[in-house]
Design a protein around this motif. Sequence first.
Motif, PDB file in Angstrom:
ATOM      1  N   TYR A 153      36.998  -8.559   3.117  1.00 19.21           N
ATOM      2  CA  TYR A 153      35.866  -9.467   3.207  1.00 19.21           C
ATOM      3  C   TYR A 153      36.344 -10.909   3.155  1.00 19.21           C
ATOM      4  N   ILE A 154      35.412 -11.811   3.417  1.00 18.28           N
ATOM      5  CA  ILE A 154      35.682 -13.238   3.313  1.00 18.28           C
ATOM      6  C   ILE A 154      34.906 -13.743   2.111  1.00 18.28           C
ATOM      7  N   HIS A 155      35.578 -14.465   1.266  1.00 15.61           N
ATOM      8  CA  HIS A 155      34.995 -14.941   0.017  1.00 15.61           C
ATOM      9  C   HIS A 155      34.772 -16.445   0.097  1.00 15.61           C
ATOM     10  N   CYS A 156      33.555 -16.896  -0.210  1.00 11.74           N
ATOM     11  CA  CYS A 156      33.253 -18.331  -0.285  1.00 11.74           C
ATOM     12  C   CYS A 156      33.715 -18.825  -1.650  1.00 11.74           C
ATOM     13  N   ASN A 157      34.592 -19.805  -1.657  1.00 11.91           N
ATOM     14  CA  ASN A 157      35.141 -20.320  -2.914  1.00 11.91           C
ATOM     15  C   ASN A 157      34.156 -21.217  -3.664  1.00 11.91           C
ATOM     16  N   ILE A 158      33.079 -21.607  -3.032  1.00 12.59           N
ATOM     17  CA  ILE A 158      32.130 -22.523  -3.663  1.00 12.59           C
ATOM     18  C   ILE A 158      31.114 -21.760  -4.511  1.00 12.59           C
ATOM     19  N   ASN A 159      30.479 -20.753  -3.922  1.00 14.48           N
ATOM     20  CA  ASN A 159      29.427 -20.055  -4.669  1.00 14.48           C
ATOM     21  C   ASN A 159      29.676 -18.562  -4.836  1.00 14.48           C
ATOM     22  N   GLN A 160      30.915 -18.131  -4.666  1.00 12.50           N
ATOM     23  CA  GLN A 160      31.274 -16.719  -4.874  1.00 12.50           C
ATOM     24  C   GLN A 160      30.500 -15.775  -3.977  1.00 12.50           C
ATOM     25  N   TYR A 161      30.168 -16.226  -2.769  1.00 14.42           N
ATOM     26  CA  TYR A 161      29.424 -15.429  -1.788  1.00 14.42           C
ATOM     27  C   TYR A 161      30.410 -14.614  -0.962  1.00 14.42           C
ATOM     28  N   TYR A 162      30.058 -13.392  -0.602  1.00 14.36           N
ATOM     29  CA  TYR A 162      30.914 -12.523   0.184  1.00 14.36           C
ATOM     30  C   TYR A 162      30.358 -12.384   1.599  1.00 14.36           C
ATOM     31  N   LEU A 163      31.221 -12.552   2.588  1.00 11.47           N
ATOM     32  CA  LEU A 163      30.841 -12.422   3.993  1.00 11.47           C
ATOM     33  C   LEU A 163      31.681 -11.318   4.629  1.00 11.47           C
ATOM     34  N   SER A 164      31.154 -10.728   5.663  1.00 10.79           N
ATOM     35  CA  SER A 164      31.863  -9.676   6.370  1.00 10.79           C
ATOM     36  C   SER A 164      33.141 -10.225   6.984  1.00 10.79           C
ATOM     37  N   ILE A 165      34.176  -9.432   7.002  1.00  9.86           N
ATOM     38  CA  ILE A 165      35.466  -9.831   7.568  1.00  9.86           C
ATOM     39  C   ILE A 165      35.361 -10.054   9.072  1.00  9.86           C
ATOM     40  N   SER A 166      34.334  -9.501   9.702  1.00  9.61           N
ATOM     41  CA  SER A 166      34.194  -9.621  11.157  1.00  9.61           C
ATOM     42  C   SER A 166      33.585 -10.962  11.580  1.00  9.61           C
ATOM     43  N   ASN A 167      33.214 -11.813  10.619  1.00 11.75           N
ATOM     44  CA  ASN A 167      32.630 -13.109  10.950  1.00 11.75           C
ATOM     45  C   ASN A 167      33.669 -14.053  11.545  1.00 11.75           C
ATOM     46  N   PHE A 168      33.191 -14.918  12.416  1.00 17.31           N
ATOM     47  CA  PHE A 168      34.035 -15.939  13.018  1.00 17.31           C
ATOM     48  C   PHE A 168      33.862 -17.238  12.239  1.00 17.31           C
ATOM     49  N   THR A 169      34.689 -18.216  12.551  1.00 15.33           N
ATOM     50  CA  THR A 169      34.607 -19.491  11.841  1.00 15.33           C
ATOM     51  C   THR A 169      33.265 -20.178  12.067  1.00 15.33           C
ATOM     52  N   THR A 170      32.602 -19.889  13.169  1.00 14.37           N
ATOM     53  CA  THR A 170      31.276 -20.461  13.416  1.00 14.37           C
ATOM     54  C   THR A 170      30.289 -19.995  12.348  1.00 14.37           C
ATOM     55  N   THR A 171      30.355 -18.746  11.967  1.00 14.40           N
ATOM     56  CA  THR A 171      29.486 -18.216  10.921  1.00 14.40           C
ATOM     57  C   THR A 171      29.815 -18.861   9.580  1.00 14.40           C
ATOM     58  N   LEU A 172      31.089 -19.063   9.332  1.00 21.32           N
ATOM     59  CA  LEU A 172      31.489 -19.718   8.093  1.00 21.32           C
ATOM     60  C   LEU A 172      30.958 -21.148   8.056  1.00 21.32           C
ATOM     61  N   LEU A 173      31.018 -21.802   9.185  1.00 22.90           N
ATOM     62  CA  LEU A 173      30.495 -23.162   9.294  1.00 22.90           C
ATOM     63  C   LEU A 173      28.989 -23.187   9.054  1.00 22.90           C
ATOM     64  N   ARG A 174      28.285 -22.210   9.593  1.00 23.74           N
ATOM     65  CA  ARG A 174      26.836 -22.114   9.372  1.00 23.74           C
ATOM     66  C   ARG A 174      26.514 -21.893   7.892  1.00 23.74           C
TER      67      ARG A 174
END
Length: 117
Positions: A73-94
């Motif tokens: 998974y992808i972990h947001c370092n700011i609010n401890q949110y977990y995102l799917s590993i299949s997300n692209f950087t555009t989703t992270l930016l959103r």
Amino acid sequence: MIEEIFFIKDDYSSFSTNDFIKINDNELESKVEITTEPTTSSIAPNSVQIWQFFEKKDEIVKNVNGNESTRKYIHCNINQYYLSISNFTTTLLRHLKSKHIDYYNQLTNKTQESEKS
């Protein structure tokens, strides 16, 4: 039931060429303005820079049968949110833009400054 297919032949001979609009190229060029400055909406942060706020992680998980599997998974370092590993950087930016607008603005301002240099 038999399916019938009809072909219609384009017949433009019935149109007068005077019905078409004639444009003088010189007149058109004088009305077009070309700008080279980017607009703020077109400036996207470099995909490498977005990773300062996120981190890819692996976690070993055991199911009820005791079998182990790896969960990525992808972990947001700011609010401890977990995102799917299949997300692209555009989703992270959103995510950054919707949940952490101050960090998003910081990131886009850095991008604008680096492009001006």
